[in-house]
Design a protein around this motif. Structure first.
Motif, PDB file in Angstrom:
ATOM      1  N   ASP A 179       0.837  -1.198   0.000  1.00  0.00           N
ATOM      2  CA  ASP A 179       0.000   0.000   0.000  1.00  0.00           C
ATOM      3  C   ASP A 179       0.874   1.252   0.000  1.00  0.00           C
ATOM      4  O   ASP A 179       0.705   2.146   0.828  1.00  0.00           O
ATOM      5  CB  ASP A 179      -0.911   0.000   1.229  1.00  0.00           C
ATOM      6  N   LEU A 180       1.795   1.316  -0.918  1.00  0.00           N
ATOM      7  CA  LEU A 180       2.801   2.368  -0.963  1.00  0.00           C
ATOM      8  C   LEU A 180       2.176   3.760  -0.942  1.00  0.00           C
ATOM      9  O   LEU A 180       1.347   4.088  -1.768  1.00  0.00           O
ATOM     10  CB  LEU A 180       3.633   2.190  -2.232  1.00  0.00           C
ATOM     11  N   GLU A 181       2.566   4.562   0.034  1.00  0.00           N
ATOM     12  CA  GLU A 181       2.100   5.946   0.181  1.00  0.00           C
ATOM     13  C   GLU A 181       3.301   6.881   0.006  1.00  0.00           C
ATOM     14  O   GLU A 181       4.071   7.070   0.949  1.00  0.00           O
ATOM     15  CB  GLU A 181       1.498   6.158   1.568  1.00  0.00           C
ATOM     16  N   PRO A 182       3.477   7.457  -1.169  1.00  0.00           N
ATOM     17  CA  PRO A 182       4.648   8.304  -1.406  1.00  0.00           C
ATOM     18  C   PRO A 182       4.835   9.410  -0.369  1.00  0.00           C
ATOM     19  O   PRO A 182       5.949   9.699   0.046  1.00  0.00           O
ATOM     20  CB  PRO A 182       4.380   8.899  -2.791  1.00  0.00           C
ATOM     21  N   SER A 183       3.755  10.029   0.080  1.00  0.00           N
ATOM     22  CA  SER A 183       3.878  11.149   1.010  1.00  0.00           C
ATOM     23  C   SER A 183       4.393  10.727   2.384  1.00  0.00           C
ATOM     24  O   SER A 183       4.869  11.558   3.150  1.00  0.00           O
ATOM     25  CB  SER A 183       2.538  11.869   1.154  1.00  0.00           C
ATOM     26  N   ILE A 184       4.330   9.444   2.694  1.00  0.00           N
ATOM     27  CA  ILE A 184       4.875   8.941   3.956  1.00  0.00           C
ATOM     28  C   ILE A 184       6.359   8.616   3.799  1.00  0.00           C
ATOM     29  O   ILE A 184       7.140   8.777   4.724  1.00  0.00           O
ATOM     30  CB  ILE A 184       4.105   7.683   4.426  1.00  0.00           C
ATOM     31  N   LEU A 185       6.734   8.158   2.622  1.00  0.00           N
ATOM     32  CA  LEU A 185       8.111   7.728   2.394  1.00  0.00           C
ATOM     33  C   LEU A 185       9.089   8.869   2.203  1.00  0.00           C
ATOM     34  O   LEU A 185      10.253   8.766   2.577  1.00  0.00           O
ATOM     35  CB  LEU A 185       8.172   6.804   1.173  1.00  0.00           C
ATOM     36  N   VAL A 186       8.655   9.930   1.602  1.00  0.00           N
ATOM     37  CA  VAL A 186       9.544  11.053   1.339  1.00  0.00           C
ATOM     38  C   VAL A 186       8.836  12.325   1.782  1.00  0.00           C
ATOM     39  O   VAL A 186       7.739  12.618   1.328  1.00  0.00           O
ATOM     40  CB  VAL A 186       9.905  11.153  -0.161  1.00  0.00           C
ATOM     41  N   THR A 187       9.476  13.053   2.689  1.00  0.00           N
ATOM     42  CA  THR A 187       8.929  14.327   3.157  1.00  0.00           C
ATOM     43  C   THR A 187      10.055  15.343   3.237  1.00  0.00           C
ATOM     44  O   THR A 187      11.227  14.995   3.139  1.00  0.00           O
ATOM     45  CB  THR A 187       8.304  14.185   4.559  1.00  0.00           C
ATOM     46  N   THR A 188       9.700  16.561   3.454  1.00  0.00           N
ATOM     47  CA  THR A 188      10.716  17.592   3.678  1.00  0.00           C
ATOM     48  C   THR A 188      10.901  17.839   5.166  1.00  0.00           C
ATOM     49  O   THR A 188      11.491  18.823   5.576  1.00  0.00           O
ATOM     50  CB  THR A 188      10.334  18.906   2.970  1.00  0.00           C
ATOM     51  N   SER A 189      10.437  16.911   5.975  1.00  0.00           N
ATOM     52  CA  SER A 189      10.579  16.996   7.422  1.00  0.00           C
ATOM     53  C   SER A 189      12.051  17.077   7.808  1.00  0.00           C
ATOM     54  O   SER A 189      12.908  16.513   7.141  1.00  0.00           O
ATOM     55  CB  SER A 189       9.952  15.750   8.055  1.00  0.00           C
ATOM     56  N   ARG A 190      12.319  17.737   8.898  1.00  0.00           N
ATOM     57  CA  ARG A 190      13.698  17.850   9.384  1.00  0.00           C
ATOM     58  C   ARG A 190      13.951  16.876  10.534  1.00  0.00           C
ATOM     59  O   ARG A 190      14.877  17.053  11.306  1.00  0.00           O
ATOM     60  CB  ARG A 190      13.975  19.280   9.825  1.00  0.00           C
ATOM     61  N   THR A 191      13.116  15.846  10.634  1.00  0.00           N
ATOM     62  CA  THR A 191      13.299  14.831  11.666  1.00  0.00           C
ATOM     63  C   THR A 191      13.584  13.485  11.019  1.00  0.00           C
ATOM     64  O   THR A 191      13.399  13.309   9.822  1.00  0.00           O
ATOM     65  CB  THR A 191      12.037  14.695  12.553  1.00  0.00           C
ATOM     66  N   ALA A 192      13.978  12.532  11.842  1.00  0.00           N
ATOM     67  CA  ALA A 192      14.321  11.196  11.335  1.00  0.00           C
ATOM     68  C   ALA A 192      13.097  10.374  10.956  1.00  0.00           C
ATOM     69  O   ALA A 192      13.228   9.257  10.477  1.00  0.00           O
ATOM     70  CB  ALA A 192      15.139  10.457  12.385  1.00  0.00           C
ATOM     71  N   VAL A 217      21.743   2.900   5.364  1.00  0.00           N
ATOM     72  CA  VAL A 217      20.511   3.506   5.875  1.00  0.00           C
ATOM     73  C   VAL A 217      20.633   3.579   7.391  1.00  0.00           C
ATOM     74  O   VAL A 217      20.703   2.556   8.062  1.00  0.00           O
ATOM     75  CB  VAL A 217      19.267   2.684   5.460  1.00  0.00           C
ATOM     76  N   VAL A 218      20.686   4.796   7.914  1.00  0.00           N
ATOM     77  CA  VAL A 218      20.826   4.976   9.359  1.00  0.00           C
ATOM     78  C   VAL A 218      19.487   5.276  10.024  1.00  0.00           C
ATOM     79  O   VAL A 218      19.350   5.130  11.234  1.00  0.00           O
ATOM     80  CB  VAL A 218      21.873   6.057   9.713  1.00  0.00           C
ATOM     81  N   SER A 219      18.510   5.686   9.252  1.00  0.00           N
ATOM     82  CA  SER A 219      17.157   5.904   9.750  1.00  0.00           C
ATOM     83  C   SER A 219      16.205   5.689   8.589  1.00  0.00           C
ATOM     84  O   SER A 219      16.436   6.201   7.495  1.00  0.00           O
ATOM     85  CB  SER A 219      17.004   7.321  10.305  1.00  0.00           C
ATOM     86  N   GLY A 220      15.156   4.920   8.832  1.00  0.00           N
ATOM     87  CA  GLY A 220      14.196   4.643   7.767  1.00  0.00           C
ATOM     88  C   GLY A 220      14.397   3.296   7.115  1.00  0.00           C
ATOM     89  O   GLY A 220      14.083   3.112   5.941  1.00  0.00           O
ATOM     90  N   ASN A 221      14.897   2.322   7.879  1.00  0.00           N
ATOM     91  CA  ASN A 221      15.106   0.986   7.311  1.00  0.00           C
ATOM     92  C   ASN A 221      13.793   0.364   6.857  1.00  0.00           C
ATOM     93  O   ASN A 221      13.732  -0.232   5.786  1.00  0.00           O
ATOM     94  CB  ASN A 221      15.830   0.092   8.319  1.00  0.00           C
ATOM     95  N   ASN A 222      12.726   0.505   7.638  1.00  0.00           N
ATOM     96  CA  ASN A 222      11.422  -0.033   7.246  1.00  0.00           C
ATOM     97  C   ASN A 222      10.982   0.586   5.929  1.00  0.00           C
ATOM     98  O   ASN A 222      10.602  -0.124   4.994  1.00  0.00           O
ATOM     99  CB  ASN A 222      10.384   0.246   8.341  1.00  0.00           C
ATOM    100  N   LYS A 263       6.741   6.388  -8.391  1.00  0.00           N
ATOM    101  CA  LYS A 263       7.636   7.148  -9.257  1.00  0.00           C
ATOM    102  C   LYS A 263       6.884   8.280  -9.978  1.00  0.00           C
ATOM    103  O   LYS A 263       7.381   9.394 -10.083  1.00  0.00           O
ATOM    104  CB  LYS A 263       8.328   6.232 -10.261  1.00  0.00           C
ATOM    105  N   LYS A 264       5.669   7.992 -10.441  1.00  0.00           N
ATOM    106  CA  LYS A 264       4.872   9.012 -11.117  1.00  0.00           C
ATOM    107  C   LYS A 264       4.552  10.171 -10.173  1.00  0.00           C
ATOM    108  O   LYS A 264       4.542  11.326 -10.586  1.00  0.00           O
ATOM    109  CB  LYS A 264       3.576   8.411 -11.643  1.00  0.00           C
ATOM    110  N   PHE A 265       4.279   9.843  -8.918  1.00  0.00           N
ATOM    111  CA  PHE A 265       3.949  10.863  -7.922  1.00  0.00           C
ATOM    112  C   PHE A 265       5.061  11.891  -7.810  1.00  0.00           C
ATOM    113  O   PHE A 265       4.816  13.094  -7.766  1.00  0.00           O
ATOM    114  CB  PHE A 265       3.697  10.199  -6.557  1.00  0.00           C
ATOM    115  N   TYR A 266       6.311  11.437  -7.800  1.00  0.00           N
ATOM    116  CA  TYR A 266       7.439  12.343  -7.645  1.00  0.00           C
ATOM    117  C   TYR A 266       7.932  12.923  -8.962  1.00  0.00           C
ATOM    118  O   TYR A 266       8.659  13.913  -8.963  1.00  0.00           O
ATOM    119  CB  TYR A 266       8.580  11.667  -6.880  1.00  0.00           C
ATOM    120  N   ALA A 267       7.553  12.328 -10.062  1.00  0.00           N
ATOM    121  CA  ALA A 267       7.976  12.837 -11.366  1.00  0.00           C
ATOM    122  C   ALA A 267       7.114  14.004 -11.825  1.00  0.00           C
ATOM    123  O   ALA A 267       7.521  14.784 -12.679  1.00  0.00           O
ATOM    124  CB  ALA A 267       7.942  11.730 -12.408  1.00  0.00           C
ATOM    125  N   SER A 268       5.934  14.119 -11.254  1.00  0.00           N
ATOM    126  CA  SER A 268       5.024  15.201 -11.717  1.00  0.00           C
ATOM    127  C   SER A 268       5.128  16.441 -10.874  1.00  0.00           C
ATOM    128  O   SER A 268       5.703  16.524  -9.862  1.00  0.00           O
ATOM    129  CB  SER A 268       3.591  14.694 -11.707  1.00  0.00           C
TER     130      SER A 268
END
Length: 141
Positions: free
Chosen positions: A86-99, A111-116, A136-141
């Motif tokens: 159930d891949l959710e792009p917005s959960i996998l890649v954010t501009t958050s400044r936390t781990a 990978v030091v944080s985000g192994n899952n 991939k389409k989500f981030y390409a657009s």
């Protein structure tokens, strides 16, 4: 070919913005967003077998330094598979400044944080190609 913790083949395909991240313990570190090849980065465990990844750092007793033992934790394994399915792009890649956002990868490709999240993405690429293509389409657009 067996990979080692110091990965001379690790390259950043595209470097992005530099930021400062804050780890859960409050430490601040300089970081940079980058696009990398998934096969060049080492998550703590294999996304199919959940065995320790060869070349991932170990402690003085030879144990994986990741605090989560995916090999023996069936719930953690299930979360990796569920996230891949159930891949959710917005959960996998954010501009958050936390781990808790985008996986954090060392300059050696560890990978030091985000192994899952990393294992889920790798698993989606191999076992759930439709979801991975949507990612991939989500981030390409």
């Amino acid at each position: 070919m067996e990979k080692t913790a110091i990965n001379p083949n690790f390259t950043k395909l595209l470097k992005g913005r530099q930021i400062e991240i804050i780890l859960p313990n409050g430490e601040k570190h300089k970081a940079q967003f980058a696009i990398v090849e998934m096969d060049q980065i080492l998550a703590s465990h294999n996304e199919h077998t959940f065995a320790d990844t060869v070349g991932y750092p170990v402690d003085s007793r030879g144990h994986n330094v990741n605090d989560r033992n995916y090999h023996d934790d069936k719930n953690a394994q299930a979360r990796v598979v569920e996230m891949a399915r159930d891949l959710e792009p917005s959960i996998l890649v954010t501009t958050s400044r936390t781990a808790s956002g985008t996986p954090i990868i060392s300059t050696e490709g560890i990978v030091v944080s985000g192994n899952n999240r990393t294992m889920s993405l790798k698993l989606a690429a191999s076992d759930y190609p439709e979801q991975y293509e949507e990612y991939k389409k989500f981030y390409a657009s």
